[in-house]
Design a protein around this motif. Structure first.
Motif, PDB file in Angstrom:
ATOM      1  N   VAL A  13      -1.879   6.275   7.161  1.00  0.00           N
ATOM      2  CA  VAL A  13      -0.321   6.314   8.286  1.00  0.00           C
ATOM      3  C   VAL A  13       0.192   5.563   8.147  1.00  0.00           C
ATOM      4  O   VAL A  13      -0.081   4.119   8.726  1.00  0.00           O
ATOM      5  CB  VAL A  13      -0.737   6.785  10.122  1.00  0.00           C
ATOM      6  CG1 VAL A  13       0.638   7.173  10.370  1.00  0.00           C
ATOM      7  CG2 VAL A  13      -2.147   6.790  10.212  1.00  0.00           C
ATOM      8  N   HIS A  14       1.478   5.701   7.205  1.00  0.00           N
ATOM      9  CA  HIS A  14       2.210   4.430   7.365  1.00  0.00           C
ATOM     10  C   HIS A  14       3.462   4.608   8.296  1.00  0.00           C
ATOM     11  O   HIS A  14       3.881   5.518   8.504  1.00  0.00           O
ATOM     12  CB  HIS A  14       2.617   5.298   5.499  1.00  0.00           C
ATOM     13  CG  HIS A  14       4.286   5.388   5.405  1.00  0.00           C
ATOM     14  ND1 HIS A  14       5.052   4.442   5.215  1.00  0.00           N
ATOM     15  CD2 HIS A  14       4.909   6.816   5.051  1.00  0.00           C
ATOM     16  CE1 HIS A  14       5.966   5.035   5.277  1.00  0.00           C
ATOM     17  NE2 HIS A  14       6.450   6.441   5.428  1.00  0.00           N
ATOM     18  N   TRP A  15       4.045   2.903   8.151  1.00  0.00           N
ATOM     19  CA  TRP A  15       5.073   2.576   8.628  1.00  0.00           C
ATOM     20  C   TRP A  15       5.327   4.013  10.249  1.00  0.00           C
ATOM     21  O   TRP A  15       6.106   4.337  10.523  1.00  0.00           O
ATOM     22  CB  TRP A  15       6.291   2.919   7.746  1.00  0.00           C
ATOM     23  CG  TRP A  15       7.370   1.775   8.514  1.00  0.00           C
ATOM     24  CD1 TRP A  15       8.100   1.526   9.323  1.00  0.00           C
ATOM     25  CD2 TRP A  15       8.833   1.286   8.314  1.00  0.00           C
ATOM     26  NE1 TRP A  15       8.965   0.889   9.881  1.00  0.00           N
ATOM     27  CE2 TRP A  15       8.877   0.645   9.094  1.00  0.00           C
ATOM     28  CE3 TRP A  15       9.200   2.170   7.402  1.00  0.00           C
ATOM     29  CZ2 TRP A  15      10.668   0.519   8.690  1.00  0.00           C
ATOM     30  CZ3 TRP A  15      10.164   1.499   6.431  1.00  0.00           C
ATOM     31  CH2 TRP A  15      11.067   0.427   7.006  1.00  0.00           C
ATOM     32  N   ALA A  24       1.129  -0.792  -0.203  1.00  0.00           N
ATOM     33  CA  ALA A  24      -0.083  -0.331   0.039  1.00  0.00           C
ATOM     34  C   ALA A  24       1.356   0.875   0.000  1.00  0.00           C
ATOM     35  O   ALA A  24       0.287   2.289   0.033  1.00  0.00           O
ATOM     36  CB  ALA A  24      -1.131  -0.179   1.257  1.00  0.00           C
ATOM     37  N   HIS A  25       1.961   1.391   0.007  1.00  0.00           N
ATOM     38  CA  HIS A  25       2.934   2.129   0.132  1.00  0.00           C
ATOM     39  C   HIS A  25       4.370   1.841  -0.205  1.00  0.00           C
ATOM     40  O   HIS A  25       5.196   1.168   0.662  1.00  0.00           O
ATOM     41  CB  HIS A  25       2.916   3.197   1.483  1.00  0.00           C
ATOM     42  CG  HIS A  25       3.960   4.231   1.407  1.00  0.00           C
ATOM     43  ND1 HIS A  25       3.957   5.203   0.718  1.00  0.00           N
ATOM     44  CD2 HIS A  25       5.489   4.872   1.686  1.00  0.00           C
ATOM     45  CE1 HIS A  25       4.496   6.341   0.889  1.00  0.00           C
ATOM     46  NE2 HIS A  25       5.972   5.908   1.413  1.00  0.00           N
ATOM     47  N   PHE A  26       5.047   2.647  -1.510  1.00  0.00           N
ATOM     48  CA  PHE A  26       6.263   2.323  -2.094  1.00  0.00           C
ATOM     49  C   PHE A  26       6.701   3.037  -2.951  1.00  0.00           C
ATOM     50  O   PHE A  26       5.986   4.448  -2.799  1.00  0.00           O
ATOM     51  CB  PHE A  26       6.510   0.390  -2.623  1.00  0.00           C
ATOM     52  CG  PHE A  26       6.093  -0.111  -3.405  1.00  0.00           C
ATOM     53  CD1 PHE A  26       4.500   0.005  -3.293  1.00  0.00           C
ATOM     54  CD2 PHE A  26       6.356  -0.092  -4.826  1.00  0.00           C
ATOM     55  CE1 PHE A  26       3.793   0.256  -4.753  1.00  0.00           C
ATOM     56  CE2 PHE A  26       6.287   0.225  -5.568  1.00  0.00           C
ATOM     57  CZ  PHE A  26       4.530  -0.282  -6.007  1.00  0.00           C
ATOM     58  N   HIS A  27       8.247   3.202  -2.848  1.00  0.00           N
ATOM     59  CA  HIS A  27       8.399   4.391  -4.002  1.00  0.00           C
ATOM     60  C   HIS A  27      10.027   3.144  -4.837  1.00  0.00           C
ATOM     61  O   HIS A  27       9.988   1.955  -4.104  1.00  0.00           O
ATOM     62  CB  HIS A  27       9.576   4.781  -3.187  1.00  0.00           C
ATOM     63  CG  HIS A  27       9.365   5.555  -2.236  1.00  0.00           C
ATOM     64  ND1 HIS A  27       9.269   7.238  -2.063  1.00  0.00           N
ATOM     65  CD2 HIS A  27       9.023   5.087  -0.877  1.00  0.00           C
ATOM     66  CE1 HIS A  27       8.272   7.487  -0.760  1.00  0.00           C
ATOM     67  NE2 HIS A  27       8.247   5.926  -0.296  1.00  0.00           N
ATOM     68  N   LEU A  28       9.947   3.655  -5.728  1.00  0.00           N
ATOM     69  CA  LEU A  28      10.632   2.718  -7.329  1.00  0.00           C
ATOM     70  C   LEU A  28      11.704   2.941  -7.087  1.00  0.00           C
ATOM     71  O   LEU A  28      12.675   2.163  -6.996  1.00  0.00           O
ATOM     72  CB  LEU A  28       9.389   2.915  -8.123  1.00  0.00           C
ATOM     73  CG  LEU A  28       9.148   1.729  -8.921  1.00  0.00           C
ATOM     74  CD1 LEU A  28       8.953   0.361  -8.155  1.00  0.00           C
ATOM     75  CD2 LEU A  28       8.497   1.559 -10.805  1.00  0.00           C
ATOM     76  N   GLY A  74       0.237  12.290  -1.321  1.00  0.00           N
ATOM     77  CA  GLY A  74       0.737  11.997   0.174  1.00  0.00           C
ATOM     78  C   GLY A  74       2.290  11.158  -0.626  1.00  0.00           C
ATOM     79  O   GLY A  74       2.762  11.267  -2.220  1.00  0.00           O
ATOM     80  N   GLU A  75       2.980  10.559   0.219  1.00  0.00           N
ATOM     81  CA  GLU A  75       2.965  11.376   1.250  1.00  0.00           C
ATOM     82  C   GLU A  75       3.722  12.505   1.753  1.00  0.00           C
ATOM     83  O   GLU A  75       4.662  12.666   1.344  1.00  0.00           O
ATOM     84  CB  GLU A  75       4.352   9.622   2.103  1.00  0.00           C
ATOM     85  CG  GLU A  75       6.121  10.164   1.390  1.00  0.00           C
ATOM     86  CD  GLU A  75       7.080   9.387   2.363  1.00  0.00           C
ATOM     87  OE1 GLU A  75       6.473   9.268   3.718  1.00  0.00           O
ATOM     88  OE2 GLU A  75       7.482   8.061   1.363  1.00  0.00           O
ATOM     89  N   ILE A  76       2.806  12.933   2.485  1.00  0.00           N
ATOM     90  CA  ILE A  76       2.741  13.996   2.793  1.00  0.00           C
ATOM     91  C   ILE A  76       3.240  14.164   4.618  1.00  0.00           C
ATOM     92  O   ILE A  76       2.143  12.712   5.351  1.00  0.00           O
ATOM     93  CB  ILE A  76       1.160  14.584   2.914  1.00  0.00           C
ATOM     94  CG1 ILE A  76       0.370  14.570   3.063  1.00  0.00           C
ATOM     95  CG2 ILE A  76       1.640  15.313   1.142  1.00  0.00           C
ATOM     96  CD1 ILE A  76      -0.514  15.788   3.016  1.00  0.00           C
ATOM     97  N   SER A  97       6.141  -2.353   1.854  1.00  0.00           N
ATOM     98  CA  SER A  97       7.554  -2.724   2.116  1.00  0.00           C
ATOM     99  C   SER A  97       8.122  -0.961   1.944  1.00  0.00           C
ATOM    100  O   SER A  97       9.749  -0.996   2.453  1.00  0.00           O
ATOM    101  CB  SER A  97       7.868  -3.164   0.954  1.00  0.00           C
ATOM    102  OG  SER A  97       8.360  -2.351  -0.121  1.00  0.00           O
ATOM    103  N   ASP A  98       7.859   0.345   1.653  1.00  0.00           N
ATOM    104  CA  ASP A  98       8.014   1.697   1.525  1.00  0.00           C
ATOM    105  C   ASP A  98       9.374   1.588   0.695  1.00  0.00           C
ATOM    106  O   ASP A  98       9.536   2.362   0.315  1.00  0.00           O
ATOM    107  CB  ASP A  98       8.433   2.355   2.951  1.00  0.00           C
ATOM    108  CG  ASP A  98       9.193   3.315   2.567  1.00  0.00           C
ATOM    109  OD1 ASP A  98       8.234   4.182   2.139  1.00  0.00           O
ATOM    110  OD2 ASP A  98       9.334   3.942   3.936  1.00  0.00           O
ATOM    111  N   GLY A  99       9.871   0.571  -0.120  1.00  0.00           N
ATOM    112  CA  GLY A  99      10.341   0.161  -1.229  1.00  0.00           C
ATOM    113  C   GLY A  99      11.590  -0.154  -0.942  1.00  0.00           C
ATOM    114  O   GLY A  99      11.923  -0.873   0.213  1.00  0.00           O
TER     115      GLY A  99
HETATM  116 ZN   LIG Z   1       7.456   6.161   1.502  1.00  0.00          ZN
END
Ligand SMILES: [Zn+2]
Length: 242
Positions: free
Chosen positions: A136-138, A5-9, A78-80, A183-185
């Motif tokens: 709310v991420h991580w 649901a939230h990651f960076h490439l 997001g993410e903000i 994973s946040d990438g």
């Molecule tokens: Zn992130």
């Protein structure tokens, strides 16, 4: 199916993994060049959506004027957030960008992905002012978990679950219908593992989080996986059903 649901490439090619595991997810763009790169990379990929917003670490680098056309195109803001631990960007500037972003997202009822570090208590007062759907991420603070829960926030469980007591507490205290995986990438996984994590290992860590959540909640892994996938689908629908 698996979700992230939230990651960076960050230049990584995860397309093989997405196809193999029928992945769905939300990948983050924090500047115009990253957004252009993601659009190009994802043009033949189904199931991965883009979130866009001015990251607190970039509150003094990326302008509102260059991001607003992008925020109008995507489905998630997001993410903000606010961060006084991992960056030294002026807090007043962070707050102005954060509030403007929250105001915009609430006005168009676009769900928001939050990055909070060290500012968890103060951020609550902002969230209370702008009614919306929040993820709310991580989250990695032992306090205020119930305050965010009472506001109806969703949470993604960071890959440090099992080793970080604050993340364990989120897994314990938040019901599965408000929990998702992230994973946040690969860069974040590498940071978390203190070694270089390859694309082929990407889903190992998402599955490891499922195992940890099942252990913390004393549930079957298949039940955790199915319910978290369902929660992710519900979060996607929040865009359509504010
Ligand atoms: Zn992130």
């Amino acid at each position: 199916m698996l979700h992230d649901a939230h990651f960076h490439l960050c230049g990584d090619d995860l397309r093989n993994e997405w196809n193999k595991h029928h992945m769905q997810g939300i990948v983050n763009a924090d500047c115009p060049s990253e957004y252009a790169y993601l659009k190009q990379t994802l043009r033949h990929t189904k199931g991965v959506r883009i979130s866009a917003g001015i990251h607190p670490w970039k509150a003094n680098q990326v302008s509102w004027e260059e991001m607003i056309p992008i925020m109008e195109e995507v489905s998630f803001i997001g993410e903000i957030g606010l961060d006084n631990v991992w960056c030294d960007v002026d807090m007043q500037q962070q707050k102005e960008v954060f509030e403007r972003s929250l105001d915009y997202a609430a006005s168009v009822q676009m769900p928001v992905i939050l990055h909070l570090k060290g500012m968890e208590q103060e951020a609550l007062s902002y969230i209370r002012r702008y009614k919306n759907t929040y993820l709310v991420h991580w989250y990695s603070c032992l306090d205020y978990i119930q305050d965010y829960r009472e506001l109806g926030c969703y949470f993604t469980i960071g890959p440090s679950v099992g080793r970080d007591e604050a993340v364990n507490q989120v897994a314990l205290q938040i019901p599965l219908d408000h929990l998702m995986l992230e994973s946040d990438g690969l860069d974040a996984l590498s940071w978390c593992e203190n070694r270089s994590v390859s694309a082929e290992e990407y889903t190992v860590f998402l599955n490891r989080s499922i195992t940890q959540i099942a252990r913390i909640k004393h549930c079957e892994e298949t039940h955790v996986k199915d319910t978290l996938n369902h929660t992710f689908q519900q979060f996607l629908l929040a865009r359509m059903d504010p």
